[in-house]
Design a protein around this motif. Sequence first.
Motif, PDB file in Angstrom:
ATOM      1  N   GLU G  73      73.190  72.583 -35.694  1.00 56.22           N
ATOM      2  CA  GLU G  73      71.882  73.183 -35.415  1.00 56.22           C
ATOM      3  C   GLU G  73      71.790  73.597 -33.960  1.00 56.22           C
ATOM      4  OE1 GLU G  73      68.589  70.690 -36.281  1.00 56.22           O
ATOM      5  OE2 GLU G  73      69.667  69.783 -37.964  1.00 56.22           O
ATOM      6  N   VAL G  74      71.244  74.765 -33.726  1.00 55.90           N
ATOM      7  CA  VAL G  74      71.039  75.256 -32.376  1.00 55.90           C
ATOM      8  C   VAL G  74      69.619  75.809 -32.295  1.00 55.90           C
ATOM      9  CG1 VAL G  74      71.736  77.024 -30.728  1.00 55.90           C
ATOM     10  CG2 VAL G  74      73.454  75.840 -32.068  1.00 55.90           C
ATOM     11  N   LYS G  75      68.873  75.444 -31.239  1.00 50.69           N
ATOM     12  CA  LYS G  75      67.566  76.059 -31.027  1.00 50.69           C
ATOM     13  C   LYS G  75      67.687  77.035 -29.869  1.00 50.69           C
ATOM     14  CE  LYS G  75      64.052  73.337 -31.213  1.00 50.69           C
ATOM     15  NZ  LYS G  75      63.103  72.314 -30.762  1.00 50.69           N
ATOM     16  N   TYR G  76      67.386  78.287 -30.110  1.00 57.29           N
ATOM     17  CA  TYR G  76      67.565  79.300 -29.073  1.00 57.29           C
ATOM     18  C   TYR G  76      66.309  80.154 -28.988  1.00 57.29           C
ATOM     19  CZ  TYR G  76      69.543  83.293 -26.607  1.00 57.29           C
ATOM     20  OH  TYR G  76      69.773  84.303 -25.719  1.00 57.29           O
ATOM     21  N   GLU G  77      65.682  80.192 -27.827  1.00 59.42           N
ATOM     22  CA  GLU G  77      64.437  80.923 -27.607  1.00 59.42           C
ATOM     23  C   GLU G  77      63.409  80.615 -28.682  1.00 59.42           C
ATOM     24  OE1 GLU G  77      65.569  84.997 -27.076  1.00 59.42           O
ATOM     25  OE2 GLU G  77      66.359  84.597 -25.078  1.00 59.42           O
ATOM     26  N   GLY G  78      63.284  79.308 -28.977  1.00 57.33           N
ATOM     27  CA  GLY G  78      62.232  78.856 -29.874  1.00 57.33           C
ATOM     28  C   GLY G  78      62.554  78.932 -31.360  1.00 57.33           C
ATOM     29  N   THR G  79      63.704  79.457 -31.702  1.00 53.31           N
ATOM     30  CA  THR G  79      64.064  79.574 -33.120  1.00 53.31           C
ATOM     31  C   THR G  79      65.247  78.655 -33.428  1.00 53.31           C
ATOM     32  OG1 THR G  79      63.446  81.900 -32.989  1.00 53.31           O
ATOM     33  CG2 THR G  79      64.629  81.214 -34.972  1.00 53.31           C
TER      34      THR G  79
END
Lengths: 94, 94, 94, 94, 94, 94, 94
Positions: G73-79
Motif C-alpha cells: 500500500e502506498v498513500k500518495y497526495e492523499g490517495t
Amino acid sequence: MLRPLGDRIVIELIEVEEKTAFGIVLPDSAKEKPQEGKVVAVSSGRVLDNGTRVELDVKEGDRIIFSKYAGTEVKYEGTEYLILRESDVLAVIG
Amino acid sequence: MLRPLGDRIVIELIEVEEKTAFGIVLPDSAKEKPQEGKVVAVSSGRVLDNGTRVELDVKEGDRIIFSKYAGTEVKYEGTEYLILRESDVLAVIG
Amino acid sequence: MLRPLGDRIVIELIEVEEKTAFGIVLPDSAKEKPQEGKVVAVSSGRVLDNGTRVELDVKEGDRIIFSKYAGTEVKYEGTEYLILRESDVLAVIG
Amino acid sequence: MLRPLGDRIVIELIEVEEKTAFGIVLPDSAKEKPQEGKVVAVSSGRVLDNGTRVELDVKEGDRIIFSKYAGTEVKYEGTEYLILRESDVLAVIG
Amino acid sequence: MLRPLGDRIVIELIEVEEKTAFGIVLPDSAKEKPQEGKVVAVSSGRVLDNGTRVELDVKEGDRIIFSKYAGTEVKYEGTEYLILRESDVLAVIG
Amino acid sequence: MLRPLGDRIVIELIEVEEKTAFGIVLPDSAKEKPQEGKVVAVSSGRVLDNGTRVELDVKEGDRIIFSKYAGTEVKYEGTEYLILRESDVLAVIG
Amino acid sequence: MLRPLGDRIVIELIEVEEKTAFGIVLPDSAKEKPQEGKVVAVSSGRVLDNGTRVELDVKEGDRIIFSKYAGTEVKYEGTEYLILRESDVLAVIG
C-alpha cells in the motif's frame, strides 16, 4: 484418452508381489520405496528455456520404476491411472 | 535390464568391512558417511538446458563412493540395486 | 586412487595447533570456523549449463582453507580423506 | 598469502568507534548492522554461466562496508582476517 | 471477458459424481486429488527468458484435469471461474 | 563518498508526517508498509549472467518509495544512510 | 506521479460489493481470494536475463484481478494506491 502436458506421462500401476529377498538386506528407512508402472500416454514433449521442444525419454508401452509417492491419481472411464512427471521415473525395465 | 533415466545410474552395493582406523580420528558427527558401490548401468546422458545431451562421467563397471542416504532401492529379478543421481556420486575409485 | 566428480576435490586434513591470538579478538559465535587441508586430487572440471567443461581453480598440492562442516569423510587404503565441493574452498594459502 | 576463490575477498577488520549520532535516530531492530573492513586480497574473478571470467568490483586496498554476520574468520600468520563473498559487500568508501 | 496473463488459463469447474471404483484401490493419502474443468480462456502465451512468447498447450474448450488445490477462484458476472497456471494442468481429456 | 556495489543504491530517509487518510481505509495487516527516501548514490550497474552490465533504473536525486524493512543502515561522516537493492525500490516519485 | 520499477504496476482498488453467489459453492479455504483494481501506472518494462527490456502485458486503464494479499500500500497526495508485481495479476477484465 488422457493427453498429459509438459513433462508428464500417464501410467497404469503394476502390482508387484512382495517376494522375500534372498539377497542383501537394506533395512534403511531413509530410502524411498519405488513402484512399477506401464506407460499408457506421454506428453508431446517438454519446452526448454530456449523454446525448443524435446521428446521424453520414455515411450508408450514402457515398463517403468518410479518413486512411490510421486504423481496424482486419476480415474478415467472406470480405470485408475497415475499422472507422473518424467523426472519421477527412475528407470525403464527391460 | 534396468535403463536409468536423466542423470541416474544403477549400482550394486559393495559391503565394506568396518576396519579400525589407524589414522586421524575425525569423530565429527556433522559429516555424512559415504558408501561404496559398483555401477551396473548408466543413463544415455542428461539433457542440458540448451537441448544437447551430455554423457555421464561414470561408466559401467566403475567402483564409486556415494552419499549413504542417497538413492532409491530397487529389487529386480531377485537382486537389490540402488538408483542414484550422478550428482550423488562423490568419487570413482582406482 | 580417488577420482572426484563434478566440482569436487579430495583433500587430506592438516591439523593446525590452536595458537593464542595476539591480535583482534572476534568472539562472534555466528561466524563459521574454517579448517586447513592439502589437495590430493581434483575432478576433471565441472560442466557448465552450455556443455563446456571448466577446470577447477585449485590444483593438486594446494594448501587450502575450507568451511569446517563441509564435505564427506572417506577412508581409502587406511587413510582418511575429505571430499569437498570447490565452492566450499575459501582460499588457497601461499 | 591468502588467495580467495570464486567471488571471495579477504579483508582486515577496521574497528570503528561508536560515535553518538547527531542525526536521525533509526532504532529499528529489523535492520542489519554493517561493519567496516580493508580489502587485502581479491580472487581472480568469478566464472559466469557461459564460462567467461569477470573481475570483481572491489580492489585490493579498498575500504568497504559489509554485512556484520557475513564471512568466515581466518587466522593466518598471527593475523585475523575475514573471507567474504563480494555480494556481501554493500559499498566501497571514498 | 477475463483475459488471463502469463501462463494462466481460466476454467469452469466440471462437477464429477463420485463413482465407486471397481478397479484398483489406492488409499494412499500422500497422493493429490485432481479435479476436472473446461477451459474458457487462455493467455496470449508465456514469455521465455530469451524474450520470445510461446503459446500454451491447452486451448479454449479443452476439458482438463488439474491439481485440486491449485488456482484462484474468481466470480465474474455471476459465474464462478478458476484461474490456473498451465503448469497445474495435468492432462487434457479426449 | 559511498559507492554501492552490484544492484545497490544509497539513500537518505525522508521523514513523512503521518497524515490522516481521508480516502479508502485498508487496515490489512498482511500488507507491507513502504517508506520514502532520496537517492544519493547508485552503483555502476549490475552484471547480467552473460557478463554485460546494465545501468540501474533509479538515478541520483530520485525520490523513491521502498519496502520499509529492506536495506542496511550505514552511518557515514555523521549522517545516516540506508543501502538498498534496486529490487527493493517500489516506485520513483514525480 | 508514481513511476513503478521492474515488473511493477500501480493500481487503485475497486471495491466490489459482496453479492450472494447463485452459482456453484466452493467453500474451500485453501483457495486464495482475489481482488479487483484499476491500473494507473506501469513500469517501462522488465529487463530479461539477456539484457533486453520487455513491455508489461497490462496497460494503464486496465481493470485487473489480482491476488488479495499481494502488493504494498502506498498513500500518495492523499490517495491510496497499491504497487503490485505484474506476476500477481491474474487476469485483465473486459
